[in-house]
Design a protein around this motif. Sequence first.
Motif, PDB file in Angstrom:
ATOM      1  N   GLN A 103      -5.992  -2.929 -13.393  1.00  0.00           N
ATOM      2  CA  GLN A 103      -5.887  -1.491 -13.240  1.00  0.00           C
ATOM      3  C   GLN A 103      -5.197  -1.168 -11.922  1.00  0.00           C
ATOM      4  O   GLN A 103      -5.527  -1.729 -10.892  1.00  0.00           O
ATOM      5  N   VAL A 104      -4.246  -0.252 -11.988  1.00  0.00           N
ATOM      6  CA  VAL A 104      -3.495   0.123 -10.796  1.00  0.00           C
ATOM      7  C   VAL A 104      -4.329   1.053  -9.926  1.00  0.00           C
ATOM      8  O   VAL A 104      -4.907   2.022 -10.409  1.00  0.00           O
ATOM      9  N   GLN A 105      -4.378   0.730  -8.634  1.00  0.00           N
ATOM     10  CA  GLN A 105      -5.064   1.603  -7.675  1.00  0.00           C
ATOM     11  C   GLN A 105      -4.181   1.834  -6.471  1.00  0.00           C
ATOM     12  O   GLN A 105      -3.568   0.901  -5.955  1.00  0.00           O
ATOM     13  N   LEU A 106      -4.122   3.080  -6.038  1.00  0.00           N
ATOM     14  CA  LEU A 106      -3.377   3.462  -4.846  1.00  0.00           C
ATOM     15  C   LEU A 106      -4.341   4.206  -3.922  1.00  0.00           C
ATOM     16  O   LEU A 106      -4.966   5.184  -4.349  1.00  0.00           O
ATOM     17  N   VAL A 107      -4.440   3.752  -2.681  1.00  0.00           N
ATOM     18  CA  VAL A 107      -5.367   4.355  -1.733  1.00  0.00           C
ATOM     19  C   VAL A 107      -4.620   4.735  -0.469  1.00  0.00           C
ATOM     20  O   VAL A 107      -4.123   3.866   0.252  1.00  0.00           O
ATOM     21  N   GLU A 108      -4.549   6.050  -0.218  1.00  0.00           N
ATOM     22  CA  GLU A 108      -3.865   6.548   0.966  1.00  0.00           C
ATOM     23  C   GLU A 108      -4.815   6.622   2.159  1.00  0.00           C
ATOM     24  O   GLU A 108      -6.020   6.794   2.002  1.00  0.00           O
ATOM     25  N   SER A 109      -4.207   6.540   3.343  1.00  0.00           N
ATOM     26  CA  SER A 109      -4.953   6.730   4.586  1.00  0.00           C
ATOM     27  C   SER A 109      -3.982   7.179   5.663  1.00  0.00           C
ATOM     28  O   SER A 109      -2.760   7.112   5.468  1.00  0.00           O
ATOM     29  N   GLY A 110      -4.534   7.625   6.786  1.00  0.00           N
ATOM     30  CA  GLY A 110      -3.700   7.964   7.930  1.00  0.00           C
ATOM     31  C   GLY A 110      -3.485   9.443   8.165  1.00  0.00           C
ATOM     32  O   GLY A 110      -2.853   9.837   9.147  1.00  0.00           O
ATOM     33  N   GLY A 111      -3.988  10.282   7.261  1.00  0.00           N
ATOM     34  CA  GLY A 111      -3.837  11.714   7.477  1.00  0.00           C
ATOM     35  C   GLY A 111      -4.683  12.188   8.645  1.00  0.00           C
ATOM     36  O   GLY A 111      -5.499  11.455   9.198  1.00  0.00           O
ATOM     37  N   GLY A 112      -4.461  13.446   9.036  1.00  0.00           N
ATOM     38  CA  GLY A 112      -5.223  14.006  10.131  1.00  0.00           C
ATOM     39  C   GLY A 112      -4.646  15.325  10.585  1.00  0.00           C
ATOM     40  O   GLY A 112      -3.808  15.917   9.894  1.00  0.00           O
ATOM     41  N   SER A 113      -5.087  15.761  11.740  1.00  0.00           N
ATOM     42  CA  SER A 113      -4.626  17.026  12.308  1.00  0.00           C
ATOM     43  C   SER A 113      -3.830  16.759  13.572  1.00  0.00           C
ATOM     44  O   SER A 113      -4.305  16.027  14.452  1.00  0.00           O
ATOM     45  N   VAL A 114      -2.663  17.359  13.658  1.00  0.00           N
ATOM     46  CA  VAL A 114      -1.812  17.206  14.834  1.00  0.00           C
ATOM     47  C   VAL A 114      -1.199  18.557  15.181  1.00  0.00           C
ATOM     48  O   VAL A 114      -1.192  19.476  14.359  1.00  0.00           O
ATOM     49  N   GLN A 115      -0.644  18.639  16.374  1.00  0.00           N
ATOM     50  CA  GLN A 115       0.067  19.837  16.773  1.00  0.00           C
ATOM     51  C   GLN A 115       1.547  19.703  16.416  1.00  0.00           C
ATOM     52  O   GLN A 115       2.051  18.600  16.171  1.00  0.00           O
ATOM     53  N   THR A 116       2.218  20.827  16.399  1.00  0.00           N
ATOM     54  CA  THR A 116       3.655  20.845  16.130  1.00  0.00           C
ATOM     55  C   THR A 116       4.373  19.869  17.059  1.00  0.00           C
ATOM     56  O   THR A 116       4.111  19.835  18.269  1.00  0.00           O
ATOM     57  N   GLY A 117       5.262  19.080  16.437  1.00  0.00           N
ATOM     58  CA  GLY A 117       5.992  18.078  17.200  1.00  0.00           C
ATOM     59  C   GLY A 117       5.329  16.720  17.221  1.00  0.00           C
ATOM     60  O   GLY A 117       5.941  15.741  17.687  1.00  0.00           O
ATOM     61  N   GLY A 118       4.115  16.650  16.741  1.00  0.00           N
ATOM     62  CA  GLY A 118       3.386  15.389  16.735  1.00  0.00           C
ATOM     63  C   GLY A 118       3.821  14.454  15.618  1.00  0.00           C
ATOM     64  O   GLY A 118       4.711  14.773  14.821  1.00  0.00           O
ATOM     65  N   SER A 119       3.181  13.297  15.563  1.00  0.00           N
ATOM     66  CA  SER A 119       3.523  12.262  14.589  1.00  0.00           C
ATOM     67  C   SER A 119       2.271  11.739  13.895  1.00  0.00           C
ATOM     68  O   SER A 119       1.175  11.746  14.483  1.00  0.00           O
ATOM     69  N   LEU A 120       2.457  11.285  12.680  1.00  0.00           N
ATOM     70  CA  LEU A 120       1.415  10.592  11.932  1.00  0.00           C
ATOM     71  C   LEU A 120       2.068   9.511  11.091  1.00  0.00           C
ATOM     72  O   LEU A 120       3.239   9.636  10.693  1.00  0.00           O
ATOM     73  N   ARG A 121       1.303   8.476  10.802  1.00  0.00           N
ATOM     74  CA  ARG A 121       1.785   7.423   9.912  1.00  0.00           C
ATOM     75  C   ARG A 121       0.810   7.278   8.754  1.00  0.00           C
ATOM     76  O   ARG A 121      -0.357   6.924   8.973  1.00  0.00           O
ATOM     77  N   LEU A 122       1.293   7.548   7.573  1.00  0.00           N
ATOM     78  CA  LEU A 122       0.479   7.403   6.375  1.00  0.00           C
ATOM     79  C   LEU A 122       0.665   6.009   5.788  1.00  0.00           C
ATOM     80  O   LEU A 122       1.757   5.446   5.850  1.00  0.00           O
ATOM     81  N   SER A 123      -0.408   5.481   5.209  1.00  0.00           N
ATOM     82  CA  SER A 123      -0.357   4.198   4.529  1.00  0.00           C
ATOM     83  C   SER A 123      -0.876   4.353   3.112  1.00  0.00           C
ATOM     84  O   SER A 123      -1.724   5.219   2.845  1.00  0.00           O
ATOM     85  N   CYS A 124      -0.380   3.511   2.220  1.00  0.00           N
ATOM     86  CA  CYS A 124      -0.841   3.501   0.833  1.00  0.00           C
ATOM     87  C   CYS A 124      -0.981   2.052   0.403  1.00  0.00           C
ATOM     88  O   CYS A 124       0.012   1.338   0.277  1.00  0.00           O
ATOM     89  N   GLU A 125      -2.217   1.625   0.213  1.00  0.00           N
ATOM     90  CA  GLU A 125      -2.476   0.271  -0.251  1.00  0.00           C
ATOM     91  C   GLU A 125      -2.489   0.252  -1.770  1.00  0.00           C
ATOM     92  O   GLU A 125      -3.171   1.071  -2.402  1.00  0.00           O
ATOM     93  N   VAL A 126      -1.754  -0.685  -2.346  1.00  0.00           N
ATOM     94  CA  VAL A 126      -1.591  -0.756  -3.794  1.00  0.00           C
ATOM     95  C   VAL A 126      -2.213  -2.037  -4.330  1.00  0.00           C
ATOM     96  O   VAL A 126      -2.015  -3.112  -3.759  1.00  0.00           O
ATOM     97  N   SER A 127      -2.956  -1.929  -5.413  1.00  0.00           N
ATOM     98  CA  SER A 127      -3.530  -3.110  -6.045  1.00  0.00           C
ATOM     99  C   SER A 127      -3.381  -2.989  -7.557  1.00  0.00           C
ATOM    100  O   SER A 127      -3.204  -1.905  -8.101  1.00  0.00           O
TER     101      SER A 127
END
Length: 124
Positions: A1-25
């Motif tokens: 069975q295919v599973q996708l799990v995201e992580s890395g979201g959050g709250s930032v101010q304008t101009g900031g950065s985030l890195r999202l990840s998605c683990e796939v199995s």
Amino acid sequence: QVQLVESGGGSVQTGGSLRLSCEVSGVIYGRYCMGWFRQAPGKEREGVARIDRDGRISYADSVKGRFTISKDNAKNTLYLQMNSLKPDDTAMYYCAAVARFPFCGLGTDDFNYWGQGTQVTVSS
């Protein structure tokens, strides 16, 4: 069975950065077309970026030059590096996959596996 799990979201101010990840199995990850989508409250889900099995990439115009999609086949993980974030980037971000080549689109109908999403909030 295919599973996708995201992580890395959050709250930032304008101009900031985030890195999202998605683990796939559950799939032979390297053969898949992978994408990132987002959905803001009251709006339709929209494609952000996609990468095909050979590493060819496409972005939505709204994120070109600010977001970078990448993948690590050895780790079965998809990434979305988001820089210079704006309040308009606030949305739930979803990882998606489909076993299709060579076509690898950026529409919601182009994908058949989806993660549960991770929230990104950008404040001004």
